[in-house]
Design a protein around this motif. Structure first.
Motif: not given
Length: 294
Positions: A2, A4, A6-7, A10-11, A100, A104, A143, A276
């Motif tokens: 996945t 970064l 996209q994460r 999603a969050k 991380d 985010m 990205e 995060s």
């Protein structure tokens, strides 16, 4: 794997329903207010406001001082500024790698900028070197920026010094940008405060501090480990000493109080986050505080 971005998306989708996400968009859209922009509206004078922004004619009619507020023309440049030195390879207060959390937070602001038609650039690095990526639109570009931040910090990276990246911006960046800074818990000092005043006179600044791991009450096995700042070993038995724990807590509280006071004096809105999972909530609060202070 996945991506970064996209994460991040999603969050953001998990964070709240459509209405609340719209409120987050609205808070972001209110950031760009300042001189040399298009007139927006008037508000009551608050001690500390620039006297030059008072609308004297409107104030005379109203009976008390009113401040002019301005709104930026569309398509602004958002400059993401972060530390990719050794400190960001360390664990945060909640035990998550700081890099991380940085990815985010930078991703959320970057994606909000993308949705608003703004361009996003990046300044990152350590004490010895700074890397700058010019502002550009598009998810592929964002990205790439997140990938640079994620891959940068490591135990073999240079020492952390976010002031080096801020000095680069002060020397090299022309025009009025939104600076979104993500860093660990820096200490206040006169030189840093002077640098922040210089930047704040030109730019809008939002600052997110990633909280350090705690010393007291931490598991012994974790404490007998590497201090990423200087590659020294942390002796776990020290955490069992009440005097050491008390001195550590006092020093941390004094450092935090000094930093908070420095940001208040320079007119910079600061938030802090430990993981995060707390990024979305804290960024919403950070944008809202910035809007109210404007």
């Amino acid at each position: 794997m996945t991506s970064l971005l996209q994460r991040v998306k999603a969050k953001m989708a998990i964070f709240a329903h459509r209405k609340a996400r719209g409120m987050l968009d609205g808070e972001y859209g209110s950031v760009f207010r300042g001189r040399s922009l298009d007139f927006d509206d008037l508000r009551a004078y608050i001690p500390g406001d620039e006297v030059r922004d008072i609308d004297w004619k409107a104030s005379a009619r109203y009976g008390s001082p009113l401040i002019k507020r301005y709104v930026a023309v569309r398509r602004q440049t958002v400059l993401l500024i972060t530390d990719t030195g050794r400190n960001m390879a360390a664990e945060s207060y909640d035990g998550e790698p700081k890099k991380d959390i940085a990815v985010m937070a930078l991703g959320v602001i970057g994606y909000l900028a993308h949705r608003h038609g703004d361009v996003v650039g990046l300044v990152c690095g350590d004490a010895k070197s700074t890397r700058s990526i010019p502002g550009k639109a598009g998810e592929a570009h964002l990205e790439r920026l997140l990938g640079i931040v994620h891959s940068g910090p490591g135990l073999d990276s240079g020492a952390s010094r976010i002031e080096a990246q801020l000095e680069y911006v002060a020397r090299s960046v022309k025009g009025r940008f939104l600076l979104f800074v993500v860093a660990d818990e820096i200490a206040a000092d006169p030189a840093t405060e002077q640098l922040l005043r210089r930047l704040r006179a030109q730019h809008e600044i939002l600052w997110l501090t990633i909280r350090d791991a705690e010393l007291a009450g931490t598991d012994q096995a974790l404490l007998d480990s590497l201090n990423v700042a200087d590659s020294s070993m942390l002796a776990g038995h020290l955490a069992d000493s009440p005097s050491v724990a008390t001195a550590y807590a006092r020093a941390a509280a004094e450092r935090d109080a000094g930093r908070h006071a420095m940001f208040r004096r320079t007119g910079i809105t600061e938030g802090h986050v430990a993981s995060s999972h707390g990024v979305m909530t804290e960024l919403f609060a950070l944008l809202e505080r910035h809007r109210r202070a404007g």
